[in-house]
Scaffold this motif. Structure first.
Motif, PDB file in Angstrom:
ATOM      1  N   LYS A 112      -5.449 -31.473 -25.933  1.00 18.11           N
ATOM      2  CA  LYS A 112      -4.090 -31.764 -26.385  1.00 18.11           C
ATOM      3  C   LYS A 112      -4.074 -33.129 -27.070  1.00 18.11           C
ATOM      4  CE  LYS A 112      -0.678 -31.170 -23.593  1.00 18.11           C
ATOM      5  NZ  LYS A 112       0.155 -31.225 -22.356  1.00 18.11           N
ATOM      6  N   ASP A 114      -6.569 -21.413 -27.909  1.00 18.85           N
ATOM      7  CA  ASP A 114      -5.827 -20.779 -29.015  1.00 18.85           C
ATOM      8  C   ASP A 114      -4.445 -21.403 -29.196  1.00 18.85           C
ATOM      9  OD1 ASP A 114      -7.934 -19.118 -29.566  1.00 18.85           O
ATOM     10  OD2 ASP A 114      -7.156 -17.423 -28.419  1.00 18.85           O
ATOM     11  N   GLY A 115      -4.400 -22.743 -29.021  1.00 18.93           N
ATOM     12  CA  GLY A 115      -3.163 -23.481 -29.254  1.00 18.93           C
ATOM     13  C   GLY A 115      -2.172 -23.476 -28.105  1.00 18.93           C
ATOM     14  N   LYS A 116      -2.494 -22.812 -27.001  1.00 18.48           N
ATOM     15  CA  LYS A 116      -1.583 -22.744 -25.857  1.00 18.48           C
ATOM     16  C   LYS A 116      -2.209 -23.424 -24.646  1.00 18.48           C
ATOM     17  CE  LYS A 116       0.392 -18.327 -27.378  1.00 18.48           C
ATOM     18  NZ  LYS A 116       0.646 -16.906 -27.023  1.00 18.48           N
ATOM     19  N   LYS A 117      -1.387 -24.154 -23.908  1.00 19.89           N
ATOM     20  CA  LYS A 117      -1.893 -24.861 -22.731  1.00 19.89           C
ATOM     21  C   LYS A 117      -2.323 -23.859 -21.665  1.00 19.89           C
ATOM     22  CE  LYS A 117       0.797 -26.770 -19.625  1.00 19.89           C
ATOM     23  NZ  LYS A 117       1.767 -27.688 -18.964  1.00 19.89           N
ATOM     24  N   VAL A 118      -3.514 -24.085 -21.126  1.00 23.16           N
ATOM     25  CA  VAL A 118      -4.021 -23.269 -20.029  1.00 23.16           C
ATOM     26  C   VAL A 118      -4.448 -24.220 -18.916  1.00 23.16           C
ATOM     27  CG1 VAL A 118      -5.765 -21.610 -19.261  1.00 23.16           C
ATOM     28  CG2 VAL A 118      -4.831 -21.455 -21.582  1.00 23.16           C
ATOM     29  N   ASN A 119      -3.849 -24.088 -17.752  1.00 22.27           N
ATOM     30  CA  ASN A 119      -4.174 -24.975 -16.632  1.00 22.27           C
ATOM     31  C   ASN A 119      -4.794 -24.224 -15.458  1.00 22.27           C
ATOM     32  OD1 ASN A 119      -1.958 -23.589 -15.703  1.00 22.27           O
ATOM     33  ND2 ASN A 119      -0.657 -25.394 -15.395  1.00 22.27           N
ATOM     34  N   GLY A 167      -3.552 -29.757 -17.180  1.00 22.23           N
ATOM     35  CA  GLY A 167      -3.032 -29.271 -18.455  1.00 22.23           C
ATOM     36  C   GLY A 167      -3.454 -30.041 -19.684  1.00 22.23           C
ATOM     37  N   LEU A 201      -6.132 -26.891 -24.495  1.00 20.85           N
ATOM     38  CA  LEU A 201      -5.465 -25.758 -25.134  1.00 20.85           C
ATOM     39  C   LEU A 201      -6.486 -24.667 -25.427  1.00 20.85           C
ATOM     40  CD1 LEU A 201      -3.389 -27.711 -27.849  1.00 20.85           C
ATOM     41  CD2 LEU A 201      -2.594 -26.988 -25.581  1.00 20.85           C
TER      42      LEU A 201
END
Length: 208
Positions: free
Chosen positions: A148, A128-133, A123, A126
């Motif tokens: 991050k 588009d500003g959202k966490k993607v794991n 994690g 990011l």
């Protein structure tokens, strides 16, 4: 999920060329392909010329290992590529390059695709500003990939960024190196891949 855990240098030797599976080591004299340019195993130096099917299979295996994928994943991407407009082989390579773990590797966030995949799973990035794991997440034009804020203090990531400071980002990524933020500006193409791939052989293999 099952995954190969053996010596990755054996994979490069089996394919007869560098797959860049060990990061910076692949660019040094320690590279196993340079030292022993023949397949591993007891009969590695006595292999005969491959058949047509064998040549197609080797090309598929080479690309699978290059991106660190299982057969089921790779076949799924091929089916996805067939449904897109254009040539299936080139569509397949574009999809593989668009994976988030590969994107992180291309930006120098990881020293190898395997390390980048692990960092994605933990994690650190990011979209588009959202966490993607999810390493298999496919990036698209217009998306923004960044590290991050907390992860920028990681010694591993800082070391990778310093080591990759001279590495140029592929043309399908617009990279702000000072802020470690990248924008996907186009879909990747075969020309963006630093490995000679005969994708038509893979298409022929799966078309049988």
């Amino acid at each position: 999920m099952a995954r190969y855990t053996g010596a990755v240098c054996r994979l490069c030797r089996r394919e007869g060329e560098k797959l860049f599976l060990k990061g910076d080591r692949c660019y040094t004299g320690k590279c196993a392909v340079g030292k022993r340019a023949y397949p591993p195993g007891q009969h590695g130096q006595g292999r005969t010329k491959a058949s047509e099917h064998g040549t197609q299979l080797r090309e598929k295996q080479k690309v699978k290992r290059y991106y660190g994928l299982l057969e089921s994943q790779f076949r799924g991407y091929f089916e996805m590529a067939k449904k897109r407009k254009g040539q299936s082989g080139e569509n397949l390579l574009s999809i593989l390059e668009s994976r988030l773990d590969n994107t992180a590797y291309r930006l120098g966030f990881g020293s190898s695709r395997a390390e980048a995949r692990q960092l994605v799973r933990h994690g650190h990035f990011l979209v588009d500003g959202k966490k993607v794991n999810i390493p298999s997440f496919l990036v698209k034009p217009g998306m923004i990939i960044s590290i991050k804020d907390k992860s920028r203090q990681s010694e591993k990531i800082k070391g990778n960024l310093e080591a990759g400071a001279s590495r140029n980002a592929p043309r399908w990524l617009e990279y702000d190196r000072s802020n470690h933020v990248a924008k996907v500006v186009a879909l990747p193409t075969k020309a963006d891949i630093d490995l000679p791939i005969a994708e038509h052989l893979i298409v022929e293999l799966y078309s049988k």
